[in-house]
Motif scaffolding. Structure first.
Motif, PDB file in Angstrom:
ATOM      1  N   ASN A 101       0.519  -1.444  -0.343  1.00  0.00           N
ATOM      2  CA  ASN A 101       0.044   0.066   0.104  1.00  0.00           C
ATOM      3  C   ASN A 101       0.627   1.334  -0.084  1.00  0.00           C
ATOM      4  O   ASN A 101       0.408   2.108   0.354  1.00  0.00           O
ATOM      5  CB  ASN A 101      -1.335  -0.043   0.978  1.00  0.00           C
ATOM      6  N   SER A 102       2.211   1.160  -0.582  1.00  0.00           N
ATOM      7  CA  SER A 102       2.759   2.748  -0.590  1.00  0.00           C
ATOM      8  C   SER A 102       3.252   2.809  -1.900  1.00  0.00           C
ATOM      9  O   SER A 102       4.117   1.972  -2.898  1.00  0.00           O
ATOM     10  CB  SER A 102       3.952   2.398   0.171  1.00  0.00           C
ATOM     11  N   PRO A 103       2.673   3.460  -2.714  1.00  0.00           N
ATOM     12  CA  PRO A 103       2.533   4.991  -1.649  1.00  0.00           C
ATOM     13  C   PRO A 103       1.324   5.266  -1.995  1.00  0.00           C
ATOM     14  O   PRO A 103       0.586   6.087  -0.996  1.00  0.00           O
ATOM     15  CB  PRO A 103       3.339   6.023  -2.972  1.00  0.00           C
TER      16      PRO A 103
END
Length: 170
Positions: A101-103
């Motif tokens: 879930n990054s970015p």
């Protein structure tokens, strides 16, 4: 007489073994009808496939999959969202939270526990860290497991273990 006793003991052992096999089969059959099984905060929550409410807000597009599973009268709701993951191409994937879930948030698993004795915002439990393994995802079926930790929406430091499995036809 000794042979008769040996045969009787052997017959008894075989009989007991068959009963144990039947009990194991019955136990596995009884748990296989759960669409959702969830363990968190020392409790186990289950939803049977036949008790699932119709999925009204499901969005199933190329880059957005939004699924909500719940049962009338059950305090638990499971919400699972995938965006920009390309999972429909393979139908199988493993995601590690929070890295995936990054970015941007691509994989969101959260739960609503109406029976949780906290402020309303913290009844929503976020799966914050762990692994989500999707074994099968189609327009009509989801099979996945998850294991990790989470907390209430506003409870950043109070994580607890969360695990479960989903085997739903919709």
């Amino acid at each position: 007489m000794k042979n008769t006793l040996k045969y009787l003991v052997l017959l008894l052992l075989i009989s007991c073994n068959e009963n144990q096999k039947k009990e194991v089969a019955t136990l596995s059959e009884s748990t296989s009808n759960y669409a959702v099984e969830l363990t968190m905060e020392g409790e186990v929550f289950r939803i049977k496939q036949e008790n699932l409410e119709p999925i009204k807000k499901t969005v199933f597009k190329k880059d957005s999959i939004l699924l909500l599973f719940w049962e009338d009268g059950n305090p638990i709701k499971l919400n699972f969202n995938l965006t920009h993951t390309n999972i429909l191409e393979t139908g199988v994937a493993t995601y590690t939270i929070p890295e995936v879930n990054s970015p941007k948030i691509k994989v969101d698993l959260n739960f609503y526990n109406a029976a949780r004795d906290v402020k309303t915002m913290n009844k929503r439990i976020i799966f914050r860290k762990g692994t989500i393994a999707i074994k099968k995802l189609t327009a009509s079926e989801l099979q996945m497991t998850f294991e990790g930790e989470g907390s209430g929406m506003m409870e950043r430091g109070d994580s607890f273990p969360i695990s479960g499995k989903v085997n739903v036809s919709y």
